[in-house]
Design an enzyme around this catalytic site. Structure first.
Site, mmCIF file in Angstrom:
data_model
loop_
_atom_site.group_PDB
_atom_site.id
_atom_site.type_symbol
_atom_site.label_atom_id
_atom_site.label_comp_id
_atom_site.label_asym_id
_atom_site.label_seq_id
_atom_site.Cartn_x
_atom_site.Cartn_y
_atom_site.Cartn_z
ATOM 1 N N GLY A 12 0.424 -1.452 0.106
ATOM 2 C CA GLY A 12 -0.333 0.382 0.278
ATOM 3 C C GLY A 12 0.457 1.207 -0.322
ATOM 4 O O GLY A 12 0.069 2.543 0.345
ATOM 5 N N MET A 91 -3.772 -6.796 -7.125
ATOM 6 C CA MET A 91 -3.017 -7.527 -8.298
ATOM 7 C C MET A 91 -4.685 -8.932 -8.811
ATOM 8 O O MET A 91 -3.662 -9.492 -9.080
ATOM 9 C CB MET A 91 -1.815 -8.697 -7.621
ATOM 10 C CG MET A 91 -1.037 -7.686 -6.761
ATOM 11 S SD MET A 91 -0.679 -7.152 -8.068
ATOM 12 C CE MET A 91 0.865 -5.970 -7.718
ATOM 13 N N HIS A 110 0.794 1.378 -13.134
ATOM 14 C CA HIS A 110 1.307 0.180 -13.714
ATOM 15 C C HIS A 110 2.929 0.468 -13.711
ATOM 16 O O HIS A 110 3.687 1.819 -13.825
ATOM 17 C CB HIS A 110 0.995 -0.067 -15.458
ATOM 18 C CG HIS A 110 2.092 -1.554 -15.364
ATOM 19 N ND1 HIS A 110 1.670 -3.152 -15.084
ATOM 20 C CD2 HIS A 110 3.056 -1.685 -16.372
ATOM 21 C CE1 HIS A 110 2.287 -3.505 -15.433
ATOM 22 N NE2 HIS A 110 3.172 -2.306 -16.631
ATOM 23 N N THR A 147 -9.505 -0.602 -19.001
ATOM 24 C CA THR A 147 -10.684 -1.222 -19.971
ATOM 25 C C THR A 147 -10.466 -2.204 -19.787
ATOM 26 O O THR A 147 -9.574 -3.587 -18.896
ATOM 27 C CB THR A 147 -10.204 -0.511 -21.141
ATOM 28 O OG1 THR A 147 -9.365 -1.417 -21.740
ATOM 29 C CG2 THR A 147 -10.327 0.813 -21.785
ATOM 30 N N GLU A 181 5.937 6.655 -9.837
ATOM 31 C CA GLU A 181 4.662 6.168 -9.275
ATOM 32 C C GLU A 181 3.748 7.150 -8.337
ATOM 33 O O GLU A 181 2.857 7.167 -8.466
ATOM 34 C CB GLU A 181 4.091 4.655 -8.464
ATOM 35 C CG GLU A 181 5.061 3.223 -9.808
ATOM 36 C CD GLU A 181 4.802 1.953 -9.083
ATOM 37 O OE1 GLU A 181 3.752 1.764 -8.602
ATOM 38 O OE2 GLU A 181 5.658 1.665 -9.282
HETATM 39 C C1 GAR Z 1 3.438 -0.672 -7.208
HETATM 40 O O1 GAR Z 1 4.994 -1.024 -7.892
HETATM 41 C C2 GAR Z 1 2.406 -0.989 -8.073
HETATM 42 O O2 GAR Z 1 2.594 -0.599 -9.598
HETATM 43 C C3 GAR Z 1 2.185 -2.804 -8.817
HETATM 44 O O3 GAR Z 1 2.276 -3.946 -7.366
HETATM 45 C C4 GAR Z 1 3.475 -2.689 -6.542
HETATM 46 C C5 GAR Z 1 2.439 -2.537 -5.296
HETATM 47 O O4 GAR Z 1 2.826 -1.545 -4.250
HETATM 48 N N1 GAR Z 1 1.197 -3.018 -9.079
HETATM 49 C C6 GAR Z 1 0.631 -3.790 -10.241
HETATM 50 O O5 GAR Z 1 2.352 -4.799 -10.840
HETATM 51 C C7 GAR Z 1 -0.009 -3.650 -11.065
HETATM 52 N N2 GAR Z 1 -0.552 -4.368 -12.126
HETATM 53 P P1 GAR Z 1 2.110 -0.707 -3.016
HETATM 54 O O6 GAR Z 1 0.864 -2.111 -2.815
HETATM 55 O O7 GAR Z 1 3.314 -0.356 -2.380
HETATM 56 O O8 GAR Z 1 1.390 0.605 -3.588
#
Ligand code: GAR
Length: 207
Positions: A12, A91, A110, A147, A181
């Site tokens: 998170g 996920m 992403h 989408t 991100e």
């Molecule tokens: C992040 O890097 C996010 O971009 C990725 O998982 C991580 C979650 O971290 N998401 C994906 O790969 C979705 N396809 P977080 O729980 O610390 O935000």
């Protein structure tokens, strides 16, 4: 004020970036009203609770079927009166029932520069492993609308980060999160809540 529902599955840190941005006043016209986790042990749930945000848990492993899971998620999001749904390290790929209930109202972060290193199987550290194996020198993150096509919706914002000699998937993930991100996700959410993202087919324009 728009109601923002955030979907999470793990640590998170992207949720935290959104919470911090909201506290700074950087999410204009939006408020995080609910966090929904697919994983009952996600630390993201603690972050929400510490900040007084309502949490719900819809455990993906309790369902054999993604369609039933998606229907229950859609109903939860409708109950929460979500104006925007943010996938922040979520996920699970939800089916078209959710996309149809929230057309152009869901966004995902992403950890790569789409259309590279995306689609089924590219999530979390796997993305950074693939980036390192490929030898590219630049990677980054993308925020896009969700989408029916996995990682295929209109791109809202992207930001690049360098791949450095000696990087491991973990060091690269940390740089992409910190430099990309955690910056572009709150920006995209704020732009959406202000009605400043115009969609023209596959492309978007910030107005
Ligand atoms: C992040 O890097 C996010 O971009 C990725 O998982 C991580 C979650 O971290 N998401 C994906 O790969 C979705 N396809 P977080 O729980 O610390 O935000």
């Amino acid at each position: 004020m728009m109601n923002i529902a955030v979907l999470v599955s793990g640590g998170g840190t992207n949720l935290q970036a959104l919470i911090d941005a909201e506290k700074r006043g950087d999410i204009k016209n939006g408020k995080i009203t609910c966090v929904i986790s697919s994983n009952p042990n996600a630390y993201a749930l603690e972050r929400a609770k510490q900040n007084g945000i309502k949490t719900r848990v819809l455990v993906r492993k309790d369902y054999d079927d993604v369609h039933k899971y998606s229907a229950d998620m859609r109903d939860a999001l409708l109950e929460e009166k979500a104006d925007l749904v943010v996938y922040a390290g979520f996920m699970t790929i939800l089916d078209e029932q959710v996309v149809k209930a929230f057309p152009n109202k869901m966004m995902n972060v992403h950890p790569a520069l789409i259309p590279s290193f995306c689609g089924k199987g590219f999530y979390g550290l796997h993305v950074h492993e693939a980036v390192l194996e490929s030898g590219v020198k630049l990677t980054g993150a993308t925020v896009h609308f969700v989408t029916e096509e996995c990682d295929g919706g209109p791109i809202i914002l992207q930001r690049a980060a360098e791949v450095k000699a000696g990087d491991t998937p973990e060091t690269l993930q940390k740089r992409v999160m910190e430099e990309c991100e955690w910056k572009i996700l709150p920006q995209a959410v704020s732009l959406f809540c202000q009605g400043r993202i115009k969609i023209n087919g596959k492309t978007t324009e910030i107005i």
